[in-house]
Design an enzyme around this catalytic site. Sequence first.
Site, PDB file in Angstrom:
ATOM      1  N   GLY A   9       0.832  -1.205   0.000  1.00 47.81           N
ATOM      2  CA  GLY A   9       0.000   0.000   0.000  1.00 47.81           C
ATOM      3  C   GLY A   9       0.864   1.251   0.000  1.00 47.81           C
ATOM      4  O   GLY A   9       2.028   1.226  -0.431  1.00 47.81           O
ATOM      5  N   ARG A  88      -4.893   5.881  16.138  1.00 47.95           N
ATOM      6  CA  ARG A  88      -4.135   4.693  15.733  1.00 47.95           C
ATOM      7  C   ARG A  88      -4.594   3.478  16.547  1.00 47.95           C
ATOM      8  O   ARG A  88      -4.581   2.354  16.078  1.00 47.95           O
ATOM      9  CB  ARG A  88      -2.638   4.929  15.970  1.00 47.95           C
ATOM     10  CG  ARG A  88      -2.039   6.050  15.114  1.00 47.95           C
ATOM     11  CD  ARG A  88      -0.609   6.338  15.539  1.00 47.95           C
ATOM     12  NE  ARG A  88       0.049   7.331  14.696  1.00 47.95           N
ATOM     13  CZ  ARG A  88       0.110   8.632  14.978  1.00 47.95           C
ATOM     14  NH1 ARG A  88      -0.460   9.100  16.070  1.00 47.95           N
ATOM     15  NH2 ARG A  88       0.749   9.460  14.174  1.00 47.95           N
ATOM     16  N   ASP A 148       8.312  10.506  13.932  1.00 46.68           N
ATOM     17  CA  ASP A 148       7.896  11.626  14.786  1.00 46.68           C
ATOM     18  C   ASP A 148       9.051  12.612  14.990  1.00 46.68           C
ATOM     19  O   ASP A 148       8.839  13.829  15.037  1.00 46.68           O
ATOM     20  CB  ASP A 148       7.392  11.102  16.142  1.00 46.68           C
ATOM     21  CG  ASP A 148       6.214  10.159  15.968  1.00 46.68           C
ATOM     22  OD1 ASP A 148       5.438  10.351  15.013  1.00 46.68           O
ATOM     23  OD2 ASP A 148       6.071   9.213  16.771  1.00 46.68           O
ATOM     24  N   ARG A 151       9.328  14.702  11.942  1.00 45.46           N
ATOM     25  CA  ARG A 151       8.268  15.724  11.955  1.00 45.46           C
ATOM     26  C   ARG A 151       8.625  16.850  12.933  1.00 45.46           C
ATOM     27  O   ARG A 151       8.395  18.024  12.657  1.00 45.46           O
ATOM     28  CB  ARG A 151       6.925  15.086  12.335  1.00 45.46           C
ATOM     29  CG  ARG A 151       6.358  14.255  11.207  1.00 45.46           C
ATOM     30  CD  ARG A 151       5.024  13.612  11.557  1.00 45.46           C
ATOM     31  NE  ARG A 151       4.461  12.988  10.367  1.00 45.46           N
ATOM     32  CZ  ARG A 151       3.634  11.951  10.386  1.00 45.46           C
ATOM     33  NH1 ARG A 151       3.257  11.418  11.530  1.00 45.46           N
ATOM     34  NH2 ARG A 151       3.170  11.453   9.251  1.00 45.46           N
ATOM     35  N   HIS A 175       3.940   6.041  20.153  1.00 45.42           N
ATOM     36  CA  HIS A 175       3.682   6.650  18.843  1.00 45.42           C
ATOM     37  C   HIS A 175       2.185   6.949  18.725  1.00 45.42           C
ATOM     38  O   HIS A 175       1.488   6.459  17.848  1.00 45.42           O
ATOM     39  CB  HIS A 175       4.149   5.688  17.743  1.00 45.42           C
ATOM     40  CG  HIS A 175       3.837   6.157  16.357  1.00 45.42           C
ATOM     41  ND1 HIS A 175       4.307   7.337  15.855  1.00 45.42           N
ATOM     42  CD2 HIS A 175       3.110   5.587  15.356  1.00 45.42           C
ATOM     43  CE1 HIS A 175       3.876   7.483  14.611  1.00 45.42           C
ATOM     44  NE2 HIS A 175       3.147   6.436  14.291  1.00 45.42           N
TER      45      HIS A 175
HETATM   46  P1  NAI Z   1      -2.670   0.852   2.847  1.00 45.53           P
HETATM   47  O1  NAI Z   1      -4.082   0.460   3.054  1.00 45.53           O
HETATM   48  O2  NAI Z   1      -2.325   1.779   1.740  1.00 45.53           O
HETATM   49  O3  NAI Z   1      -1.776  -0.461   2.659  1.00 45.53           O
HETATM   50  C1  NAI Z   1      -1.885  -1.573   3.489  1.00 45.53           C
HETATM   51  C2  NAI Z   1      -1.665  -2.789   2.603  1.00 45.53           C
HETATM   52  O4  NAI Z   1      -1.607  -3.948   3.445  1.00 45.53           O
HETATM   53  C3  NAI Z   1      -2.792  -3.031   1.595  1.00 45.53           C
HETATM   54  O5  NAI Z   1      -2.269  -3.046   0.274  1.00 45.53           O
HETATM   55  C4  NAI Z   1      -3.362  -4.372   2.008  1.00 45.53           C
HETATM   56  O6  NAI Z   1      -3.821  -5.160   0.896  1.00 45.53           O
HETATM   57  C5  NAI Z   1      -2.172  -5.008   2.696  1.00 45.53           C
HETATM   58  N1  NAI Z   1      -2.545  -6.114   3.584  1.00 45.53           N
HETATM   59  C6  NAI Z   1      -3.591  -6.193   4.438  1.00 45.53           C
HETATM   60  N2  NAI Z   1      -3.579  -7.387   5.061  1.00 45.53           N
HETATM   61  C7  NAI Z   1      -2.491  -8.067   4.608  1.00 45.53           C
HETATM   62  C8  NAI Z   1      -1.937  -9.331   4.887  1.00 45.53           C
HETATM   63  N3  NAI Z   1      -2.496 -10.174   5.768  1.00 45.53           N
HETATM   64  N4  NAI Z   1      -0.816  -9.696   4.224  1.00 45.53           N
HETATM   65  C9  NAI Z   1      -0.233  -8.887   3.327  1.00 45.53           C
HETATM   66  N5  NAI Z   1      -0.719  -7.662   3.023  1.00 45.53           N
HETATM   67  C10 NAI Z   1      -1.833  -7.258   3.658  1.00 45.53           C
HETATM   68  O7  NAI Z   1      -2.149   1.433   4.250  1.00 45.53           O
HETATM   69  P2  NAI Z   1      -0.829   2.331   4.504  1.00 45.53           P
HETATM   70  O8  NAI Z   1      -1.185   3.751   4.433  1.00 45.53           O
HETATM   71  O9  NAI Z   1       0.260   1.787   3.676  1.00 45.53           O
HETATM   72  O10 NAI Z   1      -0.558   2.016   6.049  1.00 45.53           O
HETATM   73  C11 NAI Z   1      -0.123   0.724   6.434  1.00 45.53           C
HETATM   74  C12 NAI Z   1      -0.039   0.634   7.965  1.00 45.53           C
HETATM   75  O11 NAI Z   1       1.026   1.467   8.425  1.00 45.53           O
HETATM   76  C13 NAI Z   1      -1.285   1.096   8.698  1.00 45.53           C
HETATM   77  O12 NAI Z   1      -1.535   0.275   9.811  1.00 45.53           O
HETATM   78  C14 NAI Z   1      -0.928   2.507   9.151  1.00 45.53           C
HETATM   79  O13 NAI Z   1      -1.678   2.932  10.252  1.00 45.53           O
HETATM   80  C15 NAI Z   1       0.522   2.303   9.487  1.00 45.53           C
HETATM   81  N6  NAI Z   1       1.334   3.516   9.551  1.00 45.53           N
HETATM   82  C16 NAI Z   1       2.289   3.561  10.522  1.00 45.53           C
HETATM   83  C17 NAI Z   1       3.128   4.628  10.639  1.00 45.53           C
HETATM   84  C18 NAI Z   1       4.189   4.625  11.699  1.00 45.53           C
HETATM   85  O14 NAI Z   1       4.860   5.640  11.897  1.00 45.53           O
HETATM   86  N7  NAI Z   1       4.406   3.524  12.397  1.00 45.53           N
HETATM   87  C19 NAI Z   1       3.003   5.789   9.743  1.00 45.53           C
HETATM   88  C20 NAI Z   1       2.004   5.630   8.719  1.00 45.53           C
HETATM   89  C21 NAI Z   1       1.194   4.514   8.639  1.00 45.53           C
END
Ligand code: NAI
Length: 308
Positions: A9, A88, A148, A151, A175
């Site tokens: 994603g 979150r 963070d 940012r 976080h």
């Molecule tokens: P997104 O929805 O664009 O991508 C997530 C992807 O995971 C999707 O393509 C989906 O098909 C895939 N997915 C779901 N279940 C799966 C599985 N069992 N096996 C393999 N792939 C699977 O979401 P995005 O924006 O990429 O965010 C991803 C995660 O990262 C979210 O939980 C978000 O909250 C988190 N995040 C964490 C940050 C941090 O600083 N730790 C910062 C930004 C996002």
Amino acid sequence: MKITVVGAGAVGATCADNIARKELAEELVLLDIKEGFAEGKAIDMMQTATLLGFDTKIKGVTNDYSQTAGSAVAVITSGLPRKPGMTREELIGINAGIVKGVAENILKYSPDAIIVVISNPMDTMTYLALKSLGLPKNRIIGMGGTLDSARFKYYLSVALNCNSNDLQGFVIGGHGDTTMIPLTRYATYQSLPVSELLDEATLAKVAADTMVGGATLTGLLGTSAWYAPGAAGAALVEAIVRDEKKLFTCCVALDGEYGQKDICLGVPVIVGRNGWEKIIDYKLNETEQATFNKSADAVRNMNNVLAE
Ligand code: NAI
């Protein structure tokens, strides 16, 4: 060297793009559960290779973990992101199942991999990985404070009208919008404490903006951010594969450090080939320690949801 990114994603694909541009591996596997999605992203990225001049081979796969075999590092970004108005923490139920299953599959084929957890709520997902996988603690790194802190330096650079690369600053603790702690007292510009350059109200606003930095972007974008999260994930991968021994805030298992035990929380650590290699003990004053303890309590409450 082979690296795997799970979740193709917004965050996973951006992380993979950065890894490829930096040529951190000969082979990069991008895996997603959605049929054809990772394949499509991988081909699109590979078609930038001659334009950007990188030599990493990116392979997209749908849920076939055998293709990830022998990865030195695996980055987990799979799971739901938050929508405007969501915290979150609200992602915990669904993402816990996803992260646990993904991490187990990764280790089946790459028993020596260092695991970088990005999926939210990241502190709890990192703790879940620590508890469920039985790996040495140094091989599990949660990415949150790295973002963070970036940012924090962005908002400081705006307030100081300076280049953010001349700034040092760390955000520790959880976080979450209310659990992260921008360490304003230790932030410096060219070795000068920023507290000598900004008045108290401006510094407080920088800290407040940092804490809701993710929510601000979620409000603007309609989903959570990806450029900086993806870049932060890749920066950690770079520090690992190049054995940089660089200082980042990462979510790691604490065993008495910063006064906490049996929890994963953001603290400054040295990152190198063995994962996180050493915790750096910034001496917190009484107020900072009390805020850190409160942050730990909030994360611990979330971790307890896992047991329910
Ligand atoms: P997104 O929805 O664009 O991508 C997530 C992807 O995971 C999707 O393509 C989906 O098909 C895939 N997915 C779901 N279940 C799966 C599985 N069992 N096996 C393999 N792939 C699977 O979401 P995005 O924006 O990429 O965010 C991803 C995660 O990262 C979210 O939980 C978000 O909250 C988190 N995040 C964490 C940050 C941090 O600083 N730790 C910062 C930004 C996002």
